[in-house]
Design a protein around this motif. Structure first.
Motif, PDB file in Angstrom:
ATOM      1  N   ARG A 127       0.295  -5.815   3.446  1.00 31.72           N
ATOM      2  CA  ARG A 127      -0.290  -5.081   2.332  1.00 31.72           C
ATOM      3  C   ARG A 127      -0.103  -3.579   2.547  1.00 31.72           C
ATOM      4  NH1 ARG A 127      -6.018  -8.249   1.098  1.00 31.72           N
ATOM      5  NH2 ARG A 127      -5.061 -10.290   0.571  1.00 31.72           N
ATOM      6  N   ILE A 128       0.692  -2.978   1.676  1.00 38.03           N
ATOM      7  CA  ILE A 128       0.943  -1.538   1.762  1.00 38.03           C
ATOM      8  C   ILE A 128      -0.038  -0.827   0.824  1.00 38.03           C
ATOM      9  CG2 ILE A 128       2.636   0.281   1.358  1.00 38.03           C
ATOM     10  CD1 ILE A 128       4.807  -1.699   2.007  1.00 38.03           C
ATOM     11  N   PRO A 129      -0.932   0.010   1.350  1.00 41.27           N
ATOM     12  CA  PRO A 129      -1.939   0.661   0.495  1.00 41.27           C
ATOM     13  C   PRO A 129      -1.302   1.667  -0.463  1.00 41.27           C
ATOM     14  CG  PRO A 129      -2.008   1.567   2.704  1.00 41.27           C
ATOM     15  CD  PRO A 129      -1.048   0.424   2.756  1.00 41.27           C
ATOM     16  N   VAL A 130      -1.829   1.704  -1.665  1.00 42.28           N
ATOM     17  CA  VAL A 130      -1.351   2.629  -2.705  1.00 42.28           C
ATOM     18  C   VAL A 130      -2.566   3.321  -3.310  1.00 42.28           C
ATOM     19  CG1 VAL A 130      -0.117   2.889  -4.887  1.00 42.28           C
ATOM     20  CG2 VAL A 130       0.661   1.203  -3.203  1.00 42.28           C
ATOM     21  N   GLN A 131      -2.506   4.625  -3.417  1.00 42.79           N
ATOM     22  CA  GLN A 131      -3.586   5.427  -3.983  1.00 42.79           C
ATOM     23  C   GLN A 131      -3.087   6.077  -5.269  1.00 42.79           C
ATOM     24  OE1 GLN A 131      -6.757   5.802  -2.684  1.00 42.79           O
ATOM     25  NE2 GLN A 131      -7.305   6.954  -4.517  1.00 42.79           N
ATOM     26  N   TYR A 132      -3.861   5.947  -6.338  1.00 41.55           N
ATOM     27  CA  TYR A 132      -3.504   6.570  -7.616  1.00 41.55           C
ATOM     28  C   TYR A 132      -4.383   7.796  -7.837  1.00 41.55           C
ATOM     29  CZ  TYR A 132      -0.559   2.664  -8.918  1.00 41.55           C
ATOM     30  OH  TYR A 132       0.456   1.731  -8.955  1.00 41.55           O
ATOM     31  N   SER A 134      -7.701   2.601  -5.700  1.00 39.57           N
ATOM     32  CA  SER A 134      -6.897   2.204  -4.546  1.00 39.57           C
ATOM     33  C   SER A 134      -6.489   0.743  -4.712  1.00 39.57           C
ATOM     34  CB  SER A 134      -7.687   2.372  -3.240  1.00 39.57           C
ATOM     35  OG  SER A 134      -8.031   3.730  -3.051  1.00 39.57           O
ATOM     36  N   THR A 135      -5.241   0.459  -4.446  1.00 39.92           N
ATOM     37  CA  THR A 135      -4.727  -0.905  -4.503  1.00 39.92           C
ATOM     38  C   THR A 135      -3.702  -1.087  -3.390  1.00 39.92           C
ATOM     39  OG1 THR A 135      -3.677  -2.555  -5.918  1.00 39.92           O
ATOM     40  CG2 THR A 135      -2.962  -0.284  -6.181  1.00 39.92           C
ATOM     41  N   TYR A 136      -2.917  -2.132  -3.447  1.00 41.01           N
ATOM     42  CA  TYR A 136      -1.921  -2.366  -2.403  1.00 41.01           C
ATOM     43  C   TYR A 136      -0.743  -3.141  -2.984  1.00 41.01           C
ATOM     44  CZ  TYR A 136      -4.110  -6.987  -2.199  1.00 41.01           C
ATOM     45  OH  TYR A 136      -4.609  -8.220  -2.515  1.00 41.01           O
ATOM     46  N   ILE A 137       0.404  -3.050  -2.311  1.00 38.37           N
ATOM     47  CA  ILE A 137       1.594  -3.815  -2.658  1.00 38.37           C
ATOM     48  C   ILE A 137       1.710  -4.956  -1.662  1.00 38.37           C
ATOM     49  CG2 ILE A 137       4.095  -3.756  -2.943  1.00 38.37           C
ATOM     50  CD1 ILE A 137       3.897  -0.782  -3.476  1.00 38.37           C
ATOM     51  N   PRO A 138       1.569  -6.215  -2.118  1.00 42.42           N
ATOM     52  CA  PRO A 138       1.667  -7.349  -1.174  1.00 42.42           C
ATOM     53  C   PRO A 138       3.128  -7.741  -0.936  1.00 42.42           C
ATOM     54  CG  PRO A 138       1.050  -8.144  -3.339  1.00 42.42           C
ATOM     55  CD  PRO A 138       1.187  -6.652  -3.456  1.00 42.42           C
ATOM     56  N   LEU A 139       3.605  -7.577   0.280  1.00 42.16           N
ATOM     57  CA  LEU A 139       4.958  -7.996   0.654  1.00 42.16           C
ATOM     58  C   LEU A 139       4.836  -9.245   1.532  1.00 42.16           C
ATOM     59  CD1 LEU A 139       6.678  -4.582   1.529  1.00 42.16           C
ATOM     60  CD2 LEU A 139       6.785  -5.870  -0.609  1.00 42.16           C
ATOM     61  N   LYS A 140       5.291 -10.377   1.004  1.00 37.79           N
ATOM     62  CA  LYS A 140       5.180 -11.633   1.749  1.00 37.79           C
ATOM     63  C   LYS A 140       6.168 -11.653   2.907  1.00 37.79           C
ATOM     64  CE  LYS A 140       4.619 -15.474  -0.324  1.00 37.79           C
ATOM     65  NZ  LYS A 140       4.813 -16.677  -1.156  1.00 37.79           N
ATOM     66  N   VAL A 141       5.777 -12.333   3.970  1.00 41.37           N
ATOM     67  CA  VAL A 141       6.674 -12.483   5.112  1.00 41.37           C
ATOM     68  C   VAL A 141       7.889 -13.321   4.708  1.00 41.37           C
ATOM     69  CG1 VAL A 141       6.888 -13.439   7.445  1.00 41.37           C
ATOM     70  CG2 VAL A 141       4.816 -12.215   6.773  1.00 41.37           C
ATOM     71  N   ASN A 142       7.644 -14.392   3.960  1.00 33.63           N
ATOM     72  CA  ASN A 142       8.747 -15.210   3.440  1.00 33.63           C
ATOM     73  C   ASN A 142       8.938 -14.856   1.972  1.00 33.63           C
ATOM     74  OD1 ASN A 142      10.719 -17.143   3.040  1.00 33.63           O
ATOM     75  ND2 ASN A 142       9.262 -18.810   2.803  1.00 33.63           N
ATOM     76  N   GLY A 155       1.546   8.166 -11.115  1.00 40.21           N
ATOM     77  CA  GLY A 155       0.735   8.982 -10.224  1.00 40.21           C
ATOM     78  C   GLY A 155       0.278   8.280  -8.970  1.00 40.21           C
ATOM     79  N   GLY A 156       1.012   7.251  -8.528  1.00 38.53           N
ATOM     80  CA  GLY A 156       0.639   6.547  -7.319  1.00 38.53           C
ATOM     81  C   GLY A 156       1.447   7.012  -6.119  1.00 38.53           C
ATOM     82  N   PHE A 157       0.866   6.874  -4.940  1.00 38.79           N
ATOM     83  CA  PHE A 157       1.561   7.251  -3.708  1.00 38.79           C
ATOM     84  C   PHE A 157       0.980   6.460  -2.544  1.00 38.79           C
ATOM     85  CE2 PHE A 157      -2.128   9.943  -4.109  1.00 38.79           C
ATOM     86  CZ  PHE A 157      -2.628  10.037  -2.830  1.00 38.79           C
ATOM     87  N   ILE A 158       1.798   6.305  -1.528  1.00 38.55           N
ATOM     88  CA  ILE A 158       1.357   5.660  -0.292  1.00 38.55           C
ATOM     89  C   ILE A 158       0.790   6.748   0.616  1.00 38.55           C
ATOM     90  CG2 ILE A 158       2.091   4.328   1.718  1.00 38.55           C
ATOM     91  CD1 ILE A 158       4.326   3.192   0.016  1.00 38.55           C
ATOM     92  N   PRO A 159      -0.433   6.599   1.121  1.00 40.76           N
ATOM     93  CA  PRO A 159      -1.017   7.642   1.977  1.00 40.76           C
ATOM     94  C   PRO A 159      -0.117   7.970   3.160  1.00 40.76           C
ATOM     95  CG  PRO A 159      -2.682   6.027   1.366  1.00 40.76           C
ATOM     96  CD  PRO A 159      -1.381   5.496   0.871  1.00 40.76           C
ATOM     97  N   GLY A 160       0.187   9.248   3.310  1.00 38.11           N
ATOM     98  CA  GLY A 160       1.044   9.719   4.394  1.00 38.11           C
ATOM     99  C   GLY A 160       2.520   9.709   4.075  1.00 38.11           C
TER     100      GLY A 160
END
Length: 437
Positions: free
Chosen positions: A245-250, A264-272, A351-356
């Motif tokens: 889960r990659i955090p995303v802040q708007y 605040s939300t997140y981008i879910p990247l599955k392993v498979n 207007g979203g970005f990943i913190p850092g």
């Protein structure tokens, strides 16, 4: 899970959907046992008893059809043409700008792509049906069977056309049944039909292992296979549910007197991320040389090499190529299906970005980096799961009947989890508990 099903049957509208889905499944299973005109059913059954269950690509398609392919029934092609058409159009979406524009148009574009998928499904059904009839007529559908050449006694052109039309119509009916489940049933009709096709082969495969066993009448092998299957199901559930889960802040924006964003939300990247598609691609690609060698005449050196190395699932060269092809197609499909630049542009637009991480190109590079890192364990996991049937051939003398194979267990678990989630979501909509009880 059983509690959720019990609550679903107590809800009137959900009970109607579940019963409708069960009725469609019964119709589908009946159709898988109705032979098409022009086929000698007794010869087919005799060849089914004599032939081994390991039929290469035919075995893969036979699994997706619920055992109807090798019996040459009206649903012989099953859901496989639709799966192939869906994968082809998904790959062409990246290549053809028109399809990419349709994908971005929302519901109207999706409906148009679905229509193209139906047309392509019928075309592939005609092609695959013609190939199946030609293979059955030549006797190559069952290698080593004494009556393989008499499966299609009448080889007139009218009989051949009739058989192809019946199988194409059967594929269209299967596609229609899947869409009925999607519209009036519990959803994901094509996936549910695929689930039923694979699950229908489990009892006979398990009983075959029991009959072939030698310890305590075969019950030791039977119990060991069940135990291995439970462990594999747990492993597959764990990996299929795993995600990064990659955090995303708007950012908060003021439009008029209203404030938007700031969430605040997140981008879910599955392993498979690729699912079962790399296993299907690798199996199909590896069977092409064997198919060419099977229909080619003569006794050349390359034909002997292919027959010695690429037709036996337990050969080291076959296992090595199979594993590396799965890893390659896992990265290939993830690169096609997930576009980090597009995701980064959409985040920047709203207007979203990943913190850092800075918005724009640094975000796309970061997403590509994370995706490559998590695809490695996902692809290796797919390779190991797909090689379980090969290890079963040696360990349990399963003769290709090992039911908890890579492709089957991935589809069974994936569809089962998705169906349970859909039933639970519909239950929550109808049994919502408010703040005041």
């Amino acid at each position: 899970m059983l509690t959720a099903f019990a609550r679903a049957f107590r809800t009137p509208d959900l009970r109607k959907k579940l019963l409708f889905t069960l009725a469609i499944i019964v119709v589908y299973r009946v159709g898988t046992h109705v032979p098409i005109p022009g086929v000698n059913y007794k010869a087919v059954q005799q060849c089914m008893d004599e032939a081994s269950a390991n039929q290469g690509l035919f075995g893969l398609v036979n699994m997706f059809s619920g055992g109807a392919l090798l019996q040459i029934t009206i649903f012989a092609l099953g859901i496989m043409p639709y799966i192939t058409a869906s994968i082809i159009l998904q790959l062409l979406t990246v290549v053809i700008p028109r399809l990419e524009a349709l994908k971005k148009e929302g519901q109207a574009g999706t409906a148009k792509i679905t229509q193209y998928t139906r047309y392509l499904t019928v075309a592939l059904a005609i092609l695959q049906g013609t190939g199946l009839v030609a293979t059955a007529r030549s006797g190559a559908l069952f290698n080593g069977c004494q009556v393989a050449n008499s499966i299609v006694p009448d080889q007139a052109i009218f009989t051949t056309i009739t058989m192809v039309i019946c199988m194409t119509a059967g594929t269209a009916v299967v596609m229609w049944l899947g869409e009925l489940i999607t519209d009036r049933g519990i959803g994901n009709g094509m996936s549910i039909l695929m689930f039923i096709s694979i699950a229908a082969t489990f009892p006979s495969a398990l009983w075959a292992i029991k009959k072939q066993g030698s310890l305590a009448g075969g019950w030791i092998e039977f119990g060991t296979v069940i135990l291995v299957g439970l462990v594999m199901v747990g492993l597959v559930v764990f990996v299929e549910q795993a995600q990064r889960r990659i955090p995303v802040q708007y950012a908060k924006r003021m439009i008029g007197r209203r404030s938007y964003g700031g969430t605040s939300t997140y981008i879910p990247l599955k392993v498979n991320q690729a699912g079962v598609i790399p296993v299907i691609f690798a199996s199909s690609l590896l069977y092409i040389p064997a198919l060419v060698a099977q229909f080619s005449g003569g006794n050349s050196g390359w034909k002997q090499w292919v027959q010695n190395n690429l037709t036996k699932g337990d050969h080291p060269i076959y296992i090595t190529l199979y594993f590396f092809l799965i890893v390659f197609f896992a990265f290939f499909y993830v690169a096609i299906s997930f576009n980090p630049e597009e995701v980064a542009d959409n985040m920047k637009k709203y207007g979203g970005f990943i913190p850092g991480i800075r918005a724009g190109r640094p975000t796309a590079e970061y997403l590509s980096y994370v995706l490559n890192r998590i695809t490695w364990p996902g692809s290796l996991y797919l390779g190991v799961i797909a090689l379980v049937p090969t290890m079963a051939l040696v360990g349990f003398n399963a003769s290709g009947n090992f039911p908890f194979g890579g492709t089957s267990i991935l589809i069974i678990v994936g569809v089962g989890l998705e169906t349970v989630k859909q039933i639970e979501s519909q239950l929550q909509q109808r049994n919502y508990e408010g703040f005041l009880r």
